[in-house]
Structures are given as C-alpha cells and as structure tokens.
Scaffold this active site. Structure first.
Site, PDB file in Angstrom:
ATOM      1  N   GLU A 235       0.858  -1.321  -0.169  1.00 14.62           N
ATOM      2  CA  GLU A 235      -0.021  -0.029   0.056  1.00 14.62           C
ATOM      3  C   GLU A 235       0.731   1.150  -0.005  1.00 14.62           C
ATOM      4  O   GLU A 235       0.399   2.303   0.006  1.00 14.62           O
ATOM      5  CB  GLU A 235      -1.088  -0.013   1.206  1.00 14.62           C
TER       6      GLU A 235
ATOM      7  N   HIS B  83      -1.454 -10.769  11.797  1.00 12.18           N
ATOM      8  CA  HIS B  83      -1.138  -9.469  11.425  1.00 12.18           C
ATOM      9  C   HIS B  83      -0.693  -8.685  12.367  1.00 12.18           C
ATOM     10  O   HIS B  83      -1.870  -8.499  13.421  1.00 12.18           O
ATOM     11  CB  HIS B  83      -1.962  -9.019  10.434  1.00 12.18           C
TER      12      HIS B  83
ATOM     13  N   CYS C 188      -3.489  -3.848   4.208  1.00  6.87           N
ATOM     14  CA  CYS C 188      -2.161  -4.810   4.802  1.00  6.87           C
ATOM     15  C   CYS C 188      -2.494  -6.286   4.532  1.00  6.87           C
ATOM     16  O   CYS C 188      -1.701  -7.068   4.766  1.00  6.87           O
ATOM     17  CB  CYS C 188      -2.225  -4.764   6.403  1.00  6.87           C
TER      18      CYS C 188
END
Length: 391
Positions: free
Chosen positions: A79, A233, A111
């Site tokens: 990103e 994550h 993400c």
C-alpha cells in the site's frame, strides 16, 4: 499435492528509534508504548529506501540460479506503491534479473495485499506444478510526527517463494474470508501519511478475526485444539494479543498456554521493527519459525490476515521438515542487532526527508546505505534504482 512457502526472506532498514525515547520526547509514560502498545523499537526508513528497494533486498535472499528460471509469477503486495500506474513488480523483475516471460503485477488492499498474492500464487502453482511464484509484501508505515499513530510506524519487506513440495509451510486449500466497507484506515491520493481511526480499527480487526476463525472451523470441521499456534497480522504486537484473548476461553488451559507461548515467539521480531503493513503477518510467521522451541514438523498453525477498509482471511498451514533454517535466522538476528539507533531528533529529521508526492527531480545521498538495492533519486518523474553490489 502439497503447495506452499518454500523460502522466506526479510529486510528492514538499518535505522531504528527506541520507543522509550520516543515516549519521553512526547511526554508519555514509556510503559504506554512498551507495554500498552507492545513495541520496543521501530524501523526508521532513510530516503534511499522505498517499497521497491526493500522488496528487492528481501527477495534477493530467496533467489538462486535454479529457481530464477522457474519463477513465472511475480506478485507485489503493497500500500506504499511508488507509482499510480506502473507496478512495483515490474521494477523487481528487472532489478532481480527475473524471467521476462512472467506475469508481474501489484496488489493493493491495505495490509492484506501479500496474503491475496500468496493465495493467488498457490492456485497458480497447483495449476502449473513445475513453476514457482515470488510473492513480496513491502511497505512504509507512516502516520506523521506527533500523531496518535506515530508509535505504530515501521518499514520492511518479506519475500516468499511459493512452489510444490515446499520446505517451510504447506498451505491449506480452504480459507475463510470476510470483507466489508469500513473507514478504519485510509490514505488519500497524494498523501504519504495514512489516516486512521485507531480504536475503531482495533475493534474491526478483532471482529473479523473471530468471524473468520469460526467460519473456517465450520467449513473444515477442524477443532481449535488441532492448531499448535496462531499467527497474526501485527501492526503493533498488543493488537494481535487482544484478538488472541478473544479466543482463549474456547480452549483448555493447556491449549491457552501453548498459544500464548507461540504468540510470544511470533511477536519478538515485530516488537523490534514495528508495522510492515502487508508484510506484518509474514514477519510474525518468520519470528515463530525462528523462536519457537516446541513446534515440530507436521504441526498445524492458523494464520489471520487483515487489511483495513476492510478484508480479513483465516487459513492454516502445516509445518514441513525444513521450516527451521539457521542461516535465515542468523541473518535476521544480525540485521536487527546491527541497526543504528537514532535519537528522537535524528529520527524526526530522517522522517521529514522522505520525498513528497509529485517530486519531479531529486538526488538522494546513498553513501551511508550499504544495502544491495538503493533508491538514488528521481529524474523527470522517473524513479532511479541501483544494485550497489554491481555498480
């Protein structure tokens, strides 16, 4: 046929700032950052690095003459793209001297991009078992100086080779996905700093985790007790721990302790690096592989990927006999230990030197950057990259 991750490489810039120092400079109790957020330090990116160079530096670690000729798919999850049209994967293809007869493209969904690439790559390899794929997650996490998100910044890249008969992790063919249009995090065009509703994003992250885990269990008939570890994550380590605690009441005390020990192992690297956006989940996986004492080949682990905006996915993988790699582990350890620690003032200067959007011409000083690949500047809006070991 088993398909999955065969090799992994990691890169982060050679500078860091200590969270205790940053807390004191911002008038905060250091415990708020060290314990409340769960971060010890964060990577600081110099102007000579960007998403492309970090991706190339990570990918160089997983390439050799044998697999270069077999890679026919190059996927760049980010990103922090350097161009609104040209894919970072095309830059990688040239910098790494990869096959020109390969599909090369970039994926953007906050993400989640690297996970989308990983799932696409495994489908590709199942259809073409003699071929391989390179999947990279590379990002610069920036929220701005003196902002609430400043403590969750960072930078780095993780590169993965996906192939049949993998040596690290065989991926499940099933996964559970969930997406919804929410505004928990976004970065408007022409901004290098993201905007975030932190508390809302934390809540959505946990909701997506619980939803996708339970849906995966429903689809597969898997029991939570069959999972030896859960990997998250981790934009900051406390975020993953909060999600894990949502699931702990559903398992025995022994299983809880097993998961908590695995989480601690998986979060060690992230504590030192900070937020990698698309690469964060896979840095957590690397940390688990390198620091868990109890995991053995055949262990099944769950992985939760989240991209704000929002997309969540839960899937599993089975550890393969070659999942431990002493050379890889030592390389990562040395990379983290040899970083230069900046004062807060030095960090603020380096942060402010980041090229602004729309820069037409720029010369970047690379003399202090010993990385294999560096960004040297912009000429007529065209970004310039050099492999220093060959120049």
């Amino acid at each position: 046929m088993d398909v999955g991750i065969d090799r992994m490489g990691f890169y982060t810039p050679s500078y860091k700032v200590a969270m205790a120092d940053l807390a004191q400079a911002r008038g905060e109790d250091p415990a708020k950052y060290l314990i409340g957020i769960g971060q010890t330090s964060q990577a600081v990116i110099p102007p000579s690095q960007d998403a492309v160079t970090m991706a190339a530096n990570a990918a160089l670690q997983v390439l050799d003459e044998e697999n270069r000729s077999k890679i026919s798919l190059i996927i760049f999850g980010t990103e922090s793209g350097v161009d609104n049209s040209k894919s970072g994967a095309i830059y990688l293809q040239k910098l790494l001297h990869l096959n020109s007869a390969a599909r090369a493209f970039e994926i953007k969904q906050a993400c989640y991009g690297a996970t989308a690439g990983l799932q696409m790559a495994q489908d590709f390899v199942r259809a073409h078992p003699e071929q391989q794929a390179l999947v990279v997650g590379s990002d610069v996490a920036r929220y701005g100086l003196y902002t609430p998100g400043e403590v969750t910044q960072g930078a780095g890249a993780v590169a993965m080779i996906v192939k049949a008969k993998p040596t690290i992790l065989a991926l499940s063919t099933c996964s559970s996905v969930y997406s919804e249009d929410v505004m928990d995090f976004w970065r408007p065009l022409n901004r290098t700093e993201a905007m975030v509703d932190g508390h809302y994003s934390n809540d959505v992250y946990q909701q997506f985790f619980v939803k996708t885990v339970h849906e995966y269990l429903r689809q597969t008939g898997l029991s939570l007790n069959e999972l030896q570890a859960l990997v998250f994550h981790l934009p900051y380590t406390k975020m993953g721990l909060k999600a894990l605690k949502r699931l702990l009441p559903e398992v025995s005390e022994a299983q809880q302790q097993k998961w908590l020990a695995a989480f601690n192992a998986s979060s060690l690297a992230s504590r030192e690096v900070g937020n990698l956006y698309t690469g964060s989940l896979y840095l957590s996986l690397l940390s688990l592989l390198d620091h868990s004492d109890s995991l053995q080949p055949g262990a099944q682990i769950g992985l939760f990927s989240y991209g704000s905006g929002a997309q969540g996915e839960f899937y599993t993988g089975t550890l393969q006999p070659g999942f431990r790699n002493q050379r890889r582990s030592q390389l990562i350890e040395q990379m983290l230990e040899q970083r230069t620690q900046l004062s807060v003032h030095q960090y603020e200067i380096m942060f402010s030197q980041w090229p602004s959007a729309g820069t037409e011409n720029l010369v970047v000083d690379t003399q202090h950057d010993q990385s294999d690949f560096v960004f040297t500047g912009i000429v007529d809006y065209k970004r310039q990259y050099v492999q220093q070991s060959l120049s």
